[in-house]
Design an enzyme around this catalytic site. Structure first.
Site, mmCIF file in Angstrom:
data_model
loop_
_atom_site.group_PDB
_atom_site.id
_atom_site.type_symbol
_atom_site.label_atom_id
_atom_site.label_comp_id
_atom_site.label_asym_id
_atom_site.label_seq_id
_atom_site.Cartn_x
_atom_site.Cartn_y
_atom_site.Cartn_z
ATOM 1 N N SER A 1 75.213 12.680 -28.869
ATOM 2 C CA SER A 1 75.321 13.493 -30.088
ATOM 3 C C SER A 1 75.996 12.829 -31.283
ATOM 4 O O SER A 1 75.972 13.394 -32.379
ATOM 5 C CB SER A 1 76.041 14.792 -29.780
ATOM 6 N N LYS B 1 83.328 18.137 -37.465
ATOM 7 C CA LYS B 1 82.354 18.927 -36.699
ATOM 8 C C LYS B 1 83.026 20.221 -36.269
ATOM 9 O O LYS B 1 84.178 20.200 -35.805
ATOM 10 C CB LYS B 1 81.905 18.104 -35.489
ATOM 11 N N SER C 1 73.777 16.536 -31.500
ATOM 12 C CA SER C 1 74.206 17.815 -32.013
ATOM 13 C C SER C 1 75.108 17.693 -33.247
ATOM 14 O O SER C 1 75.344 18.699 -33.919
ATOM 15 C CB SER C 1 74.974 18.565 -30.924
HETATM 16 N N1 GLN Z 1 71.332 16.206 -26.612
HETATM 17 C C1 GLN Z 1 72.236 16.176 -25.511
HETATM 18 C C2 GLN Z 1 72.365 17.546 -24.920
HETATM 19 O O1 GLN Z 1 71.816 18.457 -25.442
HETATM 20 C C3 GLN Z 1 73.546 15.616 -25.929
HETATM 21 C C4 GLN Z 1 74.479 16.578 -26.529
HETATM 22 C C5 GLN Z 1 75.797 15.989 -26.888
HETATM 23 O O2 GLN Z 1 76.022 14.782 -26.798
HETATM 24 N N2 GLN Z 1 76.707 16.858 -27.272
HETATM 25 O O3 GLN Z 1 72.992 17.726 -23.936
#
Ligand code: GLN
EC number: 6.3.5.7
Length: 500
Positions: free
Chosen positions: A177, A78, A153
């Site tokens: 995410s 990532k 994400s």
């Molecule tokens: N969707 C969640 C957010 O936008 C989780 C993001 C994540 O785990 N990096 O905060």
């Protein structure tokens, strides 16, 4: 089927038996990348040359009898992990062109175990998002159906593994995410106990919640990668000193195991009255699939018990106060002075500052910076930040109490299967509610494993998550392994048209 479609474990066997070389394996992934990247957009950077060089070295070492655990296996990272000499953007324009002078600890550990880095994977900018649509490098598409989001994400991290562009990948889970995209793309995703895996060199989102972790095709693969990346790191002061022992994937039945189903995460369907939990918005197909998974766990010998996690209803609200607070503080370092974005020639300080922060950050980062600045400001701190911290403690205690009664908790990973592009992106609240079932594990700091569990009526993947007590990774993997021994969901592959 090509060799890039093998699991990590199968590929290691093939390499050991000299059925193919690491160079061939990497070539196979690179060819797949060529064939499907137009459709998927999983990668921000492909490091083809470097990967082939590392693969040649891996082949040489293997022929000399070297036994490194991941020798010659292609991995995608990532683009939020710093990689020495390889551009690292966090999916945001503001970091475009940034080439870190060092490797994140986990990247370093993978390299030392012989893994071959094939590229940097797309993501929602700074990991803010649940769909992959919030990337300054274009959205990633779901290999199972290109009209649907892959989840975020860690959007590129799941699309790439699912489509055979690499054999496993790294993601980060701050509020879901890793698990949410794993469930949207039929992969295994692990959010570890907070502190189990070092955050050193991972571009910070919300430091008290960020958990790096792997995305793999099977639980067996997961155990292999976790073993390499987990463990204390003196470069991260919040990394735990506990060492991960041997992970024994030796359970074939689950006799004696008590698994909880929380009313607040998966309400019993026979209930007459509406409860808070009905606000989760659980999709009908998801319920059918979760019921079947629970039955499977029962068949394996587990005892299923109804439990309660009473403060769950406050989890999303608390998360979306705490996370922007930490984000506003962490993103303050991108002040336009040290990190590139614009052409600076002929510009004065103020132009650079406003140009960089103004254009470098997207709408979601700005929204979170503003909310976080507000929730931390004097006069509002007590009402928002401190209150959210108190809720966090209550949520943590709910889990501690629950784990006195049951060994694990099972729940859907996401209330819905993958959704279509554009469906939630213009409505932040709707997007935030995608995380309703995942954020509690982050707030409590406990581990949670998402597993493929079936497909909805449109053929899109659905996952379940198993949550465990603090440092309970081994048990999660054992139960996940037993589940995968008797189900075939994880073996299904997307039917993606390959070009060329
Ligand atoms: N969707 C969640 C957010 O936008 C989780 C993001 C994540 O785990 N990096 O905060």
């Amino acid at each position: 089927m090509e060799i890039c479609d093998l699991t990590l474990t199968e590929a290691l066997n093939g390499l050991d038996k000299k059925e193919f070389s690491s160079q061939e394996l990497v070539q196979s992934c690179l060819q797949r990348i060529d064939q499907v990247e137009d459709q998927l957009n999983s990668f921000i950077t492909v490091t083809a040359e470097l990967a082939l060089k590392q693969a040649r070295k891996a082949d040489r070492l293997r022929s000399q009898g070297e036994k490194m655990a991941l020798l010659g296996i292609p991995v995608g990272i990532k683009d939020i992990f710093c990689t020495k000499g390889i551009e690292t953007t966090a999916g945001s324009n503001i970091l475009k062109g940034y080439i870190p002078p060092y490797d994140a600890t986990v990247v370093d550990r993978l390299k030392k175990a012989g893994a071959v880095i094939i590229g940097k994977l797309n993501l929602d900018a700074f990991a803010h998002g649940s769909s992959g649509e919030n990337s300054d490098f274009g959205a990633t598409r779901n290999p199972w159906n290109l009209e649907y989001v892959p989840g975020g994400s860690s959007s590129g991290s799941v699309a790439a593994v699912s489509a055979g562009e690499c054999l496993f990948s790294l993601g980060t889970d701050t509020g879901g995410s890793i698990r949410l995209p794993a469930s949207f793309c039929n992969l295994v995703g692990l959010k570890t106990t907070y502190g189990r895996v070092s955050r050193y060199g991972v571009i910070a989102m919300a430091s008290s919640l960020d958990c790096p972790g792997p995305l793999t095709k099977t639980v067996e693969d997961m155990a292999k990668v976790l073993k390499i990346i987990a463990g204390p790191d003196h470069l991260d002061s919040t990394s735990l000193l506990d060492k991960l022992g041997q992970i024994r994937l030796n359970k074939t039945d689950l006799k004696g195991l008590k698994i909880g189903v929380a009313e607040e995460l998966y309400p019993s369907q026979d209930q007459e009255e509406k409860t808070d939990a009905d606000n989760i918005g659980l999709n009908e197909d998801v319920c059918l699939i979760v019921d079947a998974a629970i039955n499977q766990l029962k068949k394996l010998g587990a005892e299923i018990k109804r439990i309660s996690l009473p403060h769950t209803k406050f989890a999303v609200a608390a998360y979306y106060v705490l996370v922007p607070s930490e984000i506003s503080s962490n993103l303050a370092r991108y002040d336009g002075i040290r990190f590139p974005y614009s052409n600076r020639s002929g510009k004065n300080f103020w132009d650079i500052y406003t140009d960089t922060r103004g254009h470098g950050f997207g709408r979601e980062a700005k929204r979170r910076i503003m909310i976080g600045t507000y929730t931390l400001s004097s006069g509002y701190y007590d009402a928002y930040y401190e209150k959210a911290q108190r809720i966090r403690t209550l949520i943590k205690r709910d889990f501690e109490k629950a784990f006195k009664k049951v060994h694990l908790i099972v729940a859907p990973t996401s209330p819905t299967p993958p959704f279509k592009f554009g469906e939630r992106i213009s409505d932040p609240l709707k997007m935030y509610l995608s995380d309703i079932l995942t954020v509690s594990a982050n707030l409590a700091g406990i581990p949670s494993l998402s597993l493929p569990a079936g497909f909805d009526r449109r053929g899109l993947p659905v996952g379940i998550q198993l949550m465990g007590p603090h440092l309970g990774e081994e048990l999660l993997l054992q139960v996940g392994y037993a589940y995968q021994q008797t189900t075939n969901w994880h073996k299904q592959k997307p039917d993606l048209a390959v070009n060329g």
